[in-house]
Design an enzyme around this catalytic site. Structure first.
Site, PDB file in Angstrom:
ATOM      1  N   ASP A 516       0.750  -1.257   0.000  1.00  0.00           N
ATOM      2  CA  ASP A 516       0.000   0.000   0.000  1.00  0.00           C
ATOM      3  C   ASP A 516       0.791   1.325   0.000  1.00  0.00           C
ATOM      4  O   ASP A 516       1.011   1.914  -1.029  1.00  0.00           O
ATOM      5  CB  ASP A 516      -0.985  -0.009   1.175  1.00  0.00           C
ATOM      6  CG  ASP A 516      -1.989  -1.142   1.059  1.00  0.00           C
ATOM      7  OD1 ASP A 516      -1.709  -2.135   0.350  1.00  0.00           O
ATOM      8  OD2 ASP A 516      -3.066  -1.053   1.666  1.00  0.00           O
ATOM      9  N   GLU A 744      -2.308  -8.265  12.634  1.00  0.00           N
ATOM     10  CA  GLU A 744      -2.017  -7.929  11.237  1.00  0.00           C
ATOM     11  C   GLU A 744      -0.545  -7.549  11.054  1.00  0.00           C
ATOM     12  O   GLU A 744       0.081  -7.859  10.046  1.00  0.00           O
ATOM     13  CB  GLU A 744      -2.913  -6.758  10.821  1.00  0.00           C
ATOM     14  CG  GLU A 744      -2.797  -6.352   9.365  1.00  0.00           C
ATOM     15  CD  GLU A 744      -3.725  -5.188   9.031  1.00  0.00           C
ATOM     16  OE1 GLU A 744      -4.239  -4.525   9.950  1.00  0.00           O
ATOM     17  OE2 GLU A 744      -3.928  -4.937   7.823  1.00  0.00           O
TER      18      GLU A 744
END
Ligand SMILES: *[C@@H]1O[C@H](CO)[C@@H](O)[C@H](O)[C@H]1NC(C)=O
Length: 774
Positions: A516, A744
């Site tokens: 990202d 995560e």
């Protein structure tokens, strides 16, 4: 579908040639000017018709399926041992089967005393603040066991399947509720589904009150809302006021059918409920009561035995507790596998608006049951390493489902939002998938990894060999799509598409790369080249070679690309900086960027944070963004064991001021200007320092590879491998013990879990690190 569209195109072409043909048939003499005029008009008509025809054709390509045998051949009842399952990973406990229109079953609950402030539990939701939940055992076939902690209650959900028969066999699900501190606490348990096929058998404890309703829910995504609307308050002698389910007024409308049957049970804990689903065409009756308890115990033991046999964690010196955490990680990965059915929304440059993809099923793991309960393309490649290690049957089926989502162009949408339950959890702006967008071909690499590690399951005439054969043209189309669509301006260079400057982002995101907000060239342009993508293409060519070789097909084209992309001199020309001794992206770049608050012209406009460029960008290597992407030539094993550049990478890998942390490799160097910087006012750093487990897995795996291939750097690689692995495994386990979850990502500062939880997607790869298998 494909054929229909192709013939459409042909019809249009022949029409246009007819039209121009008839004008030339006119043999009457006419003045030259008229002839020219007519000819011009004819040509113009032809061009317009061809243009419109082509446009129509191009417009439909994005949602035209790849032409060829589907990779998935057996589905539904022809795969009896995986027909029913916990294929609704986004709810705490739910079952369905692998049919497009499966009935769904599920559980909700609430605590009577705390109903108003805690609400009803149904979907896995971070805002429920449960101290922990997840599968601690799950074999993906016949059995699973999950613990859910919702103080003061503990809930254990288990299921056992008895496959067989013509209708998918029986299953029994057990819900066992106990209270931590006070016994006899009142608790409300809700089971929903189709009433006539299940029997609810209270096995232990007191059932104080039951109510149920036949109801009509407008969609799977609104079950809880519908449930709320059915509640009516009644007087109850013991509990004063009690919310019970009443009739559904919506059913007065004759059009609306019963599709939702919730049964509410007010119980006193400890309470054990057996939900028995039976199709009654098996010689053996479904399990319940003591019999279930007995079989459950056997399932547990045999699961534990098999887990130890496969991974040998105790043999490798891990404690019982650590091995149990590894078991829970793998189980939640397997228990997170879902079965989805629906259509994506897709767009190409030729479609005016997003169009629906074709309706399709997807059998896939998910990164996170609470936050990302749907399929993601590159994640699935990483998931497959672990899932395939446990069951090649499951993983080959998952990969086959993904490959059946490939379109005629060779593109696979990277995020799969199928069905109303999945769609309800995705912000609108992320729903539409563009066919220019790639995502790393990890799934291709995973399949090749399986071929390499388990050649015996792909022997001639075997089931997996046939599947691999059907996958091959699809894999090849996908691979070619990458090579063509993500090509860079320079020969052998590659560029992720989809970067856009909007004046707000400190560094425009590259979502397609999977990393990202990892900093790239500050000013997106066509001259850009991305070192990670070039390495992915090397690994993809290598994977195609492995697969083609197993299938005894021609490998020469794949080998040629692999050797070209593996040529270190070429790689270095495009990406090596002898200035910083690192690999880097190339593009239009400046480090002179910052976020500033801009005040609007009028008070009504307010103010916003925008990017300000303080020094003009230049064409250069983006060496200031040292981090994960700089390591890719090592991570994906592009470099030869004797490579001098490999030596340089390994030399600085354990520098704490750069990428090394006691918790694993951080994504971006502490020395980088954008280290832990926000990308916009609303976007905190994501891949700008945090420790991510998928890339660390690649690092551990590559270090092991270089340790084993000899050469001048083998000893260094071995030593780094041991230390990195210990840091990663140590921290992931210690965070699990502290917080009850896998996360995560992890902080490079103190190792704390961050981002969403539970994230039993690629974070679960620490199990393979413990087993020392890559
Ligand atoms: C229910 O759960 C409790 C606590 O985990 C356990 O001790 C008990 O044996 C379970 N009962 C059944 C019938 O499974």
């Amino acid at each position: 579908m494909v054929k229909h569209r192709k013939s459409n195109l042909q019809v249009k072409h022949s029409n246009t040639s007819d039209a121009s043909g008839s004008s030339s048939e006119n043999t009457k003499p006419r003045s030259p000017i008229v002839t020219v005029w007519k000819t011009t008009l004819g040509v113009l008509c032809l061009i317009i018709a061809v243009y419109i025809g082509t446009l129509g054709y191009l417009e439909t390509r994005v949602n035209t399926p790849f032409d060829g045998d589907k990779a998935v051949q057996d589905s539904g009842l022809s795969v009896p041992d995986r027909y029913w399952g916990t294929y609704r990973p986004g709810v705490y406990f739910g079952l369905k089967n692998r049919e497009p229109r499966s009935p769904v079953f599920g559980m909700m609950w609430y605590e009577l005393a705390a109903a108003t402030h805690k609400g009803i539990r149904h979907w896995c939701d971070q805002n429920d603040n449960l101290p922990s939940y997840g599968w601690i055992r799950h074999d993906g076939f016949t059995f699973g066991e999950q613990t859910i902690s919702d103080p003061p209650h503990n809930i254990v959900t288990t299921f056992i399947k008895t496959p067989g028969g013509e209708h998918g066999g029986h299953w029994t699900a057990r819900i066992n509720v106990t209270s931590v501190d006070k016994l006899n606490a009142a608790f409300v348990l809700i089971w929903y589904g189709a009433l006539d096929e299940v029997h609810l058998v209270p096995h232990q404890g007191k059932l104080l009150h039951t109510s149920y309703a036949d109801a009509h829910a407008p969609g799977l995504h609104l079950l809880k809302e519908k449930y709320y609307s059915l509640l009516k308050v009644e007087k109850h002698p013991a509990f004063g006021r009690l919310a019970v389910i009443g009739g559904d007024d919506e059913l007065n409308d004759k059009e609306k059918e019963v599709n939702f049957v919730p049964i509410q049970m007010l119980v006193e804990t400890p309470f054990v409920l057996d939900v028995v689903y039976t199709t009654e065409d098996l010689p053996t009756p479904p399990l319940k009561g003591e019999e279930y308890t007995k079989v459950l115990e056997q399932k547990r033991t045999s699961f534990d035995t098999r887990f130890e046999e496969e991974f040998k964690l105790k043999e490798k010196g891990y404690t019982e507790t650590d091995a149990a955490i590894a078991k829970a990680a793998m189980s939640n990965m397997i228990g997170g596998i879902g079965y989805f059915y629906g259509t994506s929304r897709v767009q190409s440059r030729y479609t005016r608006e997003p169009v629906p993809y074709w309706k399709a099923p997807l059998y896939t793991g998910v990164p996170s049951r609470s936050f990302f309960p749907r399929g993601f393309l590159w994640d699935e490649g990483f998931h497959g390493l672990l899932i395939g290690r446990w069951s090649p049957d499951i993983q080959m089926d998952i990969a086959a489902h993904w490959l059946d989502l490939i379109n005629v162009e060779g593109w696979i949408p990277r995020e799969q939002i199928l069905g109303s339950e999945a769609l309800a959890r995705v912000p609108k702006e992320f729903v539409v998938q563009s066919n220019a967008a790639a995502n790393p071909p990890m799934l291709l690499i995973q399949i090749a990894n399986m071929v390499k590690r388990r050649p015996h399951i792909f022997q001639r005439d075997s089931k997996h060999r046939r599947t691999l054969d059907r996958m091959f043209p699809r894999l090849q189309a996908w691979y070619n799509w990458f090579l063509n669509s993500q090509k860079g301006a320079e020969p052998t260079s590659y560029r992720w598409r989809g970067r856009e400057e909007d004046g707000l982002q400190l560094n425009p995101k590259t979502l397609t790369s999977g990393l990202d907000d990892y900093p790239r060239a500050s000013h997106p342009s066509n001259i850009e080249r991305h070192v990670d993508l070039r390495c992915w293409m090397y690994a993809a060519a290598d994977a195609m070679t492995t697969i083609a070789d197993m299938l005894q097909r021609d490998t020469s084209k794949f080998e040629a690309i692999r050797d070209q992309l593996g040529d270190e001199e070429l790689l270095n020309e495009l990406h090596w900086s002898s200035h910083t001794n690192t690999y880097a992206d190339y593009g239009l770049h400046t480090d002179g960027v910052k976020l500033v608050r801009q005040v609007g012209k009028t008070p009504a406009e307010g103010s916003k944070v925008v990017r300000s460029v303080t020094s003009p960008p230049q064409e250069k290597l983006v060496t200031s963004a040292f981090g994960y992407i700089s390591l890719f030539p090592m991570l994906l094993k592009v470099l030869k064991p004797s490579s001098e550049k490999l030596g340089k990478i390994l030399e600085v890998l354990d520098k704490p001021e750069l990428l090394w942390s006691p918790y694993g490799l951080r994504s971006l160097s502490k020395s980088a200007p954008l280290y832990m910087k926000r990308n916009t006012e609303h976007d905190p750093p994501y891949w700008r320092g945090q420790v991510w487990i998928n890339i660390n897995y690649l690092a551990v795996s590559a270090l092991k590879h270089y340790a084993g291939t000899g050469g001048p750097h083998a000893a260094r690689a071995q030593q780094l491998h041991t230390r990195l692995k210990a840091n990663l495994v140590g921290n992931i386990i210690s965070q699990y013990k502290k917080t009850g979850y896998l996360w995560e990502q992890y902080s490079d500062q103190d190792g704390r879990g961050s981002g969403c939880k539970p994230f039993t997607g690629w974070t679960a790869l620490f199990v393979l690190m413990m087993a020392d298998e890559y």
